[in-house]
Design an enzyme around this catalytic site. Structure first.
Site: not given
Length: 198
Positions: A43-46
């Protein structure tokens, strides 16, 4: 089953998931990708941008996300002020964040700001405080790790863009765009993970 693997340039502010479970009203991957039964590999943070790999292959997800395999992820990081040699050396050796010692990483100053699309909204700029760009390659992926590492050595992250996952690169993708992996990319991924079918 036909395996599907795509690269997506996640824009700033987009959640790395297809549903907004907490009803935060932030955009999700669903607004950009309509392929069914495909999921982010990691994932990548928002508030981070850049390369996100999505696949319907569970074995690939396990291989690339489990820290024991140590697959590299490369980031361009805009930080407040200009890191000195000592700060970069600390990043390379690993720093302690939240009672955890990070693995050694690659870190160096970029001579020029990278050519990236402007971020919306733009970063906060403080008139009398310069910024610099560093490139960092990590071999693990803990929650908000890059931000915590740069903060630990005294240079807070202002903008964070993932540009590579192993040999897979952002290249010409623009924020919100995605593409299927090419045959050579899939072959390299197969060599890297030793998975029989991708």
């Amino acid at each position: 089953m036909a395996w599907q693997h795509i690269l997506f340039y996640k824009p700033y502010g987009v959640l790395s998931q297809f549903t907004d479970r907490q009803e935060t009203e932030h955009p999700t991957l669903k607004q950009f990708i309509s392929i069914p039964n495909i999921y982010p590999v990691g994932r990548l943070d928002r508030d981070s941008e850049g390369l996100l790999l999505l696949s319907n292959h569970g074995g690939l997800q396990h291989q690339l996300c489990d820290p024991k395999f140590g697959h590299p992820r490369t980031y361009w990081v805009q930080v407040e002020r200009i890191p000195d040699t000592a700060a970069l050396q600390k990043l390379k050796q690993g720093v302690t964040i939240r009672n955890y010692r990070t693995r050694p990483t690659q870190a160096s100053l970029l001579a020029e700001p990278p050519s990236l699309p402007p971020r919306t909204p733009p970063i906060r700029v403080r008139k009398h405080i310069p910024t610099a760009w560093i490139t960092m390659t990590l071999y693990e992926g803990r929650n908000r790790q890059v931000r915590r590492m740069t903060a630990a050595v005294g240079f807070p992250t202002l903008r964070l863009v993932r540009v590579a996952i192993a040999h897979l690169q952002l290249k010409d993708l623009q924020p919100g765009q995605w593409r299927h992996l090419s045959s050579p990319e899939i072959n390299q991924l197969q060599s890297l993970t030793h998975l029989p079918h991708l």
